[in-house]
Each structure stands twice: as structure tokens, then as C-alpha cells.
Design an enzyme around this catalytic site. Structure first.
Site, mmCIF file in Angstrom:
data_model
loop_
_atom_site.group_PDB
_atom_site.id
_atom_site.type_symbol
_atom_site.label_atom_id
_atom_site.label_comp_id
_atom_site.label_asym_id
_atom_site.label_seq_id
_atom_site.Cartn_x
_atom_site.Cartn_y
_atom_site.Cartn_z
ATOM 1 N N THR A 182 -10.310 -57.064 -10.239
ATOM 2 C CA THR A 182 -10.734 -55.674 -10.293
ATOM 3 C C THR A 182 -9.594 -54.840 -10.865
ATOM 4 O OG1 THR A 182 -9.930 -55.188 -8.053
ATOM 5 C CG2 THR A 182 -12.187 -56.022 -8.257
ATOM 6 N N LYS A 431 -18.537 -34.149 0.056
ATOM 7 C CA LYS A 431 -19.144 -33.778 1.340
ATOM 8 C C LYS A 431 -18.944 -32.281 1.542
ATOM 9 C CE LYS A 431 -17.991 -38.368 3.078
ATOM 10 N NZ LYS A 431 -17.274 -38.789 1.875
#
Length: 546
Positions: A182, A431
Site C-alpha cells: 500500500t 462529521k
């Protein structure tokens, strides 16, 4: 009875015996040189013999940092077919990350393109005993090699004069064939270890009619580098099917790709949205013939609908969103359903995608409870399947796996027919006032504006709502756009409480090593005060969700 092993050796032999005359077309930036599958098999045999002469064999890891070239294709086949593991090394990682992955993989040998040597300045090669260099070595390359402090051999000296046949090793189908790391955007890179079985099943899956339907009649052009998720498995899939291959080298800029498409007539290609956007930029106002492409996959990050529309309207090319990860290759493809008209098809091809055979996907709540596949219940997406890795190399990142499922880190929904819709990455979701705002949706809406070349959204602290979206915008050359104009444009496309009150105009959105927007870098620029933020309206006036 001993079962027949699924192996890359068997895949290699199939291509050599059945598709020996299929053609590999290799581009050096100026001209295309052609060779056959039979030529590549001979290359692979010579390479395997050369590696053996250096004491390498089954169980060893061999790092390979090459562009999409004939030499890389031979290594893709030879190394796992001789029982070793090919570790595809991404030269765009930082020196610290390269040092880490070479040590973690315990690579004994490193094969590098000469043009990549400068990227290894400051890299500690650790366990690497020897370096093989592909291409001409100029003074700068000699200096880089001296700094690496390892014995090295030109690729030609390693392979020239070796036998053109080799006794390929089937071994165990659970032996590790390829090791892909990754990019480490959220921590240290982690190695995804694909077994021989994984690679063969993934190739069969991509050949299926409901997926890419690749056959000997196709010409396949992987645009993504072969050191990134094995170029989405396309070299192996093309080899299995006997399709011709177009290898771009390191030349993936828009002008080069346009030239290759018009000249070599690929039928299937795959790249990231930033590359496709460059093709659009270079092809603007030109009468191009890109009609050979029956499928142009876009992956790595969500493709803006505007990109899908422009390819369709300008050249009739069907750009189609594909979903995959380093850990699992291709998972889903946004093929329109039968009967969709042209406008509807553009909408379908801009979506995340429908899960393909061989893979299962589910959405789960924070406690891991599976959510209904109703297209509305959003949670973290988890996957498992025939070619999804079950763990990372050396046991790292164990928290990413739960009861046989890989936790993707994506937030989204799944419906009863397997259509997936990703709304955000868990680490990127904003959020605000107790509700979630999808950065992906805000980015897609912003990039529909004709003046916007790129847009990336990150969260900024807000006294009233805790977090609010900041949209970082790179404008097209010569374009002008005010914060208020951008907000008015977004107001026609987004819920009112998603509208950003802050915008930062940047020269370009920073990219990761594989061409994705680097939001980690943007957050760092924000923290360091490097982003000049302009207000579209007062953040305190942002409307709450009704």
C-alpha cells in the site's frame, strides 16, 4: 488424487503454447517496437536462468522497479513461475518508505530501470545483495549506483546468451507470487501478498463476460503502472486470453496516450482519473479517433461524472468506474444495465460499481454488525473473495481483518443486486453537527464546474459545528472563479448543509505516488498555514440538517 495447481507457470505455458503469435507493442516515447508472446517467453527463460546464476530461487523475494516495459512483463512471468516472489517496487514512495518496504519484504535482489535510480537516493537497501539495472547508465546513474553501495549488473549482461527455455515450477498454488505494498497514506506501507491461486482466479474473473470480457480479439493497454496493484492484473489477464498488449513505458501523459490510442487501436484500457483528465485537456478542440476503445476503466479514486460525459460526447468512449484496492484487485465495475439509454448509461458508469463474481461485499455498523443490503443503510464496507488477501505480509495491520472479511475503510451502501455506492473514506468523512458530509460528493460536484480542473475536500475545525468542509480548488489554465460563484454552483447540486463556507485556490492538488489526491498533504498544508482560505459565507450561518 493430487489436484492440478493454479499457477503462473501454467498460465505462462498456456500463453506460450496457444498464443505464441500474439503481439506485445512496447512504446519508448517515440516509436513502438513489436515482439510476440514467444519472444517474451524466451526473455522470461533467460531472466530466470540469470537470476539462478545469482543464487536466487524458490521462496526468495525479488524487488522490481520498472515501467510498463517488455522487461517488466518478462519479470512478471518469470519470477513467480520459477517459484520466487516478485515484489513490485513503487519508486514514487518516499526514501523512508522505500527503505521500509525493501526491509519488510526482505528482498535479496533489486531490478531497477536506470531512470528510477535517482529516486533511490537516500534509500537504505537493507537486505538487498545485488542490483540489476535495465537501460543505459549515464553519469548520474553511475553516481546513484555508487551511493547505493551494492554490486550491480546491467540487465543485458545478466540475460544475454542464456537458454531460451526453462523448466517452470508449478509448486503450491498457495505460494506467494506477487507482493504489492500500500502507499502508506495512513501509516507504514503494508504488503498485500497475492498467492499463485489469487492471480490465476483474478485473471479468470477479469476475462468473464460480466466483467471485462477480454479475449484474443482485444488489444489491452494498461495505463496504470505495473508496480501499482500489478496494473490491476491486466498483464496476467491479457496473457491468459491471448490479447495483444500495449505497454506505455513511462509515457502516460495525455499526448502520448492519444498518439498510442489512435495508432495502436487498443480496445481496453485502464487508468486513474487524473490521467484521463489530462487526455481530455490535450484533446480539447481536436478531432480525434479514439473509437477503438470499447472499455476505458477509471479507478484509484472516483471518476467525476464530467469526465465520463466529455469522453462520451467528444469521442464516444465509454469511461467506466472500476473499484479495487491493493489488497484485492478488481471488486466491482459500473457497467450500465441492459436497456439504459445514452444519458442513463453515463450516470450508471459514473457510479461506484456492481460487485463481480468471486467477491462478496457488505456494509457493517461500527460494532461490526452487518447492515441490510437495501441501498440506504450506510456503514464501513467489508469484502472477501477468491482473490482478496486474508492478511498482510509479516502479520501487519491485523486490525484490518475481521472474521475473514477485509475492512476497506470506505463508507458506503450495498443494494440487493450488488450495486455499491461509496460515499467517503472513513478517514475523510466530515462529521459536522453530528451528521456526516461526504467529501467525495462535494468534490464531484465542484469538478463539474467548467473552470475547475481539480477539487479535493478536507475537514476544518469549526466552533459551532466541530467540523466543516474546506474545498481546495485548482482552476483550469486561464479560468477565473470567485468563492461566491463556486458556492452558487454547488447550491444547485448539494444539500444546503453540505455547502462549504471555505475555499482555498491552489496551483494543483497534491497527489500520492499512484495519482490519487493526497489529503494528508493538504491537511499538513492547512496545519502549517500554507493554504490561503477564502470565505464563501459565514461558517456560523451554515444551516443545520432539517
Amino acid at each position: 488424487m493430487t489436484p492440478y495447481q493454479l499457477s503462473i507457470a501454467a498460465l505462462l505455458r498456456h500463453g506460450a503454447a496457444i498464443h505464441a503469435d500474439s503481439v506485445v507493442r512496447c512504446y519508448d516515447g517515440e516509436r513502438v517496437e513489436r515482439c510476440t508472446y514467444a519472444d517474451v517467453v524466451a526473455d522470461a527463460a533467460r531472466l530466470a536462468a540469470g537470476l539462478e546464476s545469482l543464487g536466487l530461487g524458490p521462496g526468495d523475494r525479488i524487488g522490481v522497479g520498472l515501467w510498463n516495459t517488455r522487461e517488466h512483463l518478462a519479470a512478471f512471468l518469470a519470477i513467480p513461475a520459477m517459484g520466487a516472489t516478485i515484489h513490485t517496487v513503487n519508486p514514487r514512495l518516499s526514501a523512508e518508505q522505500l527503505t521500509f518496504v525493501l526491509a519488510d519484504a526482505e528482498d535479496r535482489l533489486l531490478v531497477l530501470d536506470a531512470t528510477m535510480l535517482p529516486a533511490f537516493a537516500g534509500v537504505d537497501l537493507g537486505p538487498v545483495e545485488h542490483v540489476v539495472v535495465v537501460g543505459g547508465v549515464d553519469d548520474a546513474a553511475h553516481a546513484a549506483l555508487a551511493a547505493l553501495d551494492r554490486p550491480w549488473t546491467p540487465h543485458g549482461a545478466l540475460v544475454d546468451g542464456r537458454p531460451e527455455t526453462y523448466e517452470w515450477r508449478d509448486g503450491d498454488e498457495l505460494d506467494v507470487a506477487t507482493l504489492c505494498y500500500t502507499t502508506g497514506t495512513t501509516g507504514e506501507p503494508k504488503g498485500a501478498a497475492y498467492t499463485q491461486r489469487h492471480v490465476v482466479l483474478h485473471s479468470l474473473g477479469e476475462c468473464s463476460a460480466n466483467t471485462l470480457a477480454i479475449s484474443r480479439d482485444d488489444v489491452v493497454m494498461p495505463i496504470s503502472p505495473m508496480f501499482h496493484v500489478n496494473a490491476w492484473g491486466l498483464p496476467y489477464t491479457a496473457w491468459l486470453a491471448g490479447a495483444d498488449l500495449v505497454l506505455t513505458g513511462r509515457h502516460v501523459q495525455g499526448e502520448h496516450l492519444i498518439r498510442l490510442i489512435e495508432q495502436e487501436r487498443p480496445t481496453v484500457a485502464a487508468g486513474v482519473p487524473t490521467i484521463l483528465a489530462d487526455v481530455l485537456r490535450c484533446g480539447e478542440g481536436r478531432a480525434l479517433d479514439l473509437s477503438s476503445l470499447r472499455l476505458l476503466m477509471s479507478g484509484g479514486s472516483p471518476v467525476p461524472r464530467a469526465v465520463v460525459e466529455q469522453f462520451d460526447r467528444r469521442w464516444g468512449v465509454p469511461v467506466t468506474q472500476a473499484l479495487g484496492m491493493t489488497e484485492n484487485g478488481l471488486l466491482a465495475l459500473a457497467r450500465p444495465p441492459a436497456g439504459a439509454d445514452r444519458e442513463e448509461a453515463i450516470g450508471w458508469r459514473s457510479r461506484t460499481g456492481r460487485v463481480i463474481a468471486g467477491v462478496e461485499v457488505r456494509a457493517v455498523a461500527e460494532d461490526g454488525t452487518p447492515l441490510p443490503a437495501d441501498g440506504e443503510s450506510a456503514g464501513e464496507l467489508e469484502v472477501r473473495g477468491w482473490w482478496v488477501v486474508g492478511s498482510y505480509w509479516n502479520g501487519r495491520g491485523a486490525d484490518r481483518f475481521r472474521d475473514g472479511w477485509l475492512r476497506t475503510g470506505d463508507v458506503g451502501t450495498v443494494d440487493r443486486s450488488g450495486w455499491i455506492e461509496i460515499s467517503d473514506r472513513l478517514k475523510d468523512v466530515i462529521k459536522s453537527g453530528g451528521e456526516w458530509i461526504s467529501s467525495v460528493a462535494v468534490e464531484a460536484a465542484a469538478m463539474e464546474h467548467p473552470a475547475v480542473a481539480e477539487a479535493a475536500v478536507i475537514a476544518v475545525p469549526d466552533e459551532r459545528w466541530f467540523e466543516r468542509p474546506l474545498v481546495c480548488v485548482a482552476l483550469r489554465d486561464g479560468a477565473r472563479l470567485s468563492p461566491g460563484e463556486l458556492r452558487a454552483f454547488l447550491a444547485e447540486r448539494l444539500q444546503s448543509w453540505w455547502l462549504p463556507e471555505r475555499v482555498a485556490f491552489v496551483a494543483a492538488v497534491p497527489k500520492t505516488s499512484v495519482g490519487k489526491f493526497d489529503k494528508k498533504a493538504l491537511r499538513r498544508q492547512l496545519q502549517d498555514g500554507e493554504l490561503e482560505i477564502e470565505l464563501t459565507r459565514s461558517a456560523s450561518d451554515a444551516p443545520a440538517r432539517p
